[in-house]
Design a protein around this motif. Structure first.
Motif, PDB file in Angstrom:
ATOM      1  N   LEU A  68      37.988  47.550  66.845  1.00 33.27           N
ATOM      2  CA  LEU A  68      38.008  46.748  68.069  1.00 33.27           C
ATOM      3  C   LEU A  68      36.797  45.815  68.131  1.00 33.27           C
ATOM      4  CD1 LEU A  68      39.167  49.349  70.727  1.00 33.27           C
ATOM      5  CD2 LEU A  68      40.453  47.393  69.885  1.00 33.27           C
ATOM      6  N   ALA A  69      35.630  46.335  67.781  1.00 37.01           N
ATOM      7  CA  ALA A  69      34.412  45.522  67.804  1.00 37.01           C
ATOM      8  C   ALA A  69      34.520  44.363  66.812  1.00 37.01           C
ATOM      9  CB  ALA A  69      33.195  46.389  67.492  1.00 37.01           C
ATOM     10  N   GLU A 125      37.240  42.944  65.795  1.00 39.06           N
ATOM     11  CA  GLU A 125      38.220  41.995  66.329  1.00 39.06           C
ATOM     12  C   GLU A 125      37.608  41.134  67.423  1.00 39.06           C
ATOM     13  OE1 GLU A 125      41.746  39.893  67.000  1.00 39.06           O
ATOM     14  OE2 GLU A 125      41.009  41.015  65.276  1.00 39.06           O
ATOM     15  N   ILE A 126      36.799  41.716  68.269  1.00 35.78           N
ATOM     16  CA  ILE A 126      36.127  40.949  69.328  1.00 35.78           C
ATOM     17  C   ILE A 126      35.206  39.902  68.711  1.00 35.78           C
ATOM     18  CG2 ILE A 126      34.415  41.095  71.180  1.00 35.78           C
ATOM     19  CD1 ILE A 126      35.719  43.854  71.869  1.00 35.78           C
ATOM     20  N   ARG A 168      37.230  37.027  67.208  1.00 37.27           N
ATOM     21  CA  ARG A 168      37.745  36.120  68.238  1.00 37.27           C
ATOM     22  C   ARG A 168      36.637  35.258  68.840  1.00 37.27           C
ATOM     23  NH1 ARG A 168      42.667  38.529  71.664  1.00 37.27           N
ATOM     24  NH2 ARG A 168      43.825  39.462  69.955  1.00 37.27           N
ATOM     25  N   MET A 169      35.470  35.841  68.994  1.00 35.93           N
ATOM     26  CA  MET A 169      34.354  35.074  69.552  1.00 35.93           C
ATOM     27  C   MET A 169      33.978  33.930  68.606  1.00 35.93           C
ATOM     28  SD  MET A 169      32.086  38.147  71.203  1.00 35.93           S
ATOM     29  CE  MET A 169      30.698  37.123  71.621  1.00 35.93           C
ATOM     30  N   ASP A 208      48.350  37.175  76.177  1.00 36.38           N
ATOM     31  CA  ASP A 208      46.897  37.224  76.195  1.00 36.38           C
ATOM     32  C   ASP A 208      46.306  35.927  75.651  1.00 36.38           C
ATOM     33  OD1 ASP A 208      47.005  39.776  77.191  1.00 36.38           O
ATOM     34  OD2 ASP A 208      46.729  40.735  75.240  1.00 36.38           O
TER      35      ASP A 208
END
Length: 132
Positions: free
Chosen positions: A87-88, A90-91, A94-95, A113
């Protein structure tokens, strides 16, 4: 194929066995399957739990949801099973890419989303909202 036939074929059980495995009275199950009373979502849920059949397949076979709804629900990722590290990453990905990137094959990306993120990004830049 009607729901009763689907159940019999999918489980390899008879109605008495399905009712017992699901914790449902056999007479109640028979009435619901034969149209004497309306089939309830609770009955479908109990059958899924008792027989280990997939709940979405049962909801579709019973007519509670359509094929399209079933496919959309299956596409929605269950983020509770994704490791925190994934998850980290992926964040961070995206950033770095900003809100303009959408990967329809990524289990993390859902079109709704993405649309919302794009809308927020546009609003934050003071540009006119293309969604209005």
């Amino acid at each position: 194929m009607d729901f009763e036939t689907y159940l019999l074929e999918a489980t390899g059980m008879n109605l008495t066995q399905i009712a017992k495995a699901s914790g449902i009275q056999q007479s109640k199950l028979s009435r619901q399957l034969n149209g004497g009373t309306r089939l309830s979502m609770e009955t479908v849920r109990d059958i899924a739990r008792g027989t280990s059949l997939d709940l979405l397949d049962l909801l579709k076979a019973s007519g509670f949801i359509t094929e399209l709804e079933m496919l959309r629900l299956r596409r929605t990722p269950n983020l509770t099973v994704v490791p925190d590290e994934a998850l980290a990453k992926e964040i961070l990905r995206r950033m770095k890419l900003g809100a303009t990137y959408y990967d329809e094959h990524s289990p993390f990306d859902a079109q709704d989303d993405f649309d919302l993120a794009a809308k927020r990004s546009t609003e934050s830049k003071g540009e006119p909202d293309p969604f209005e």
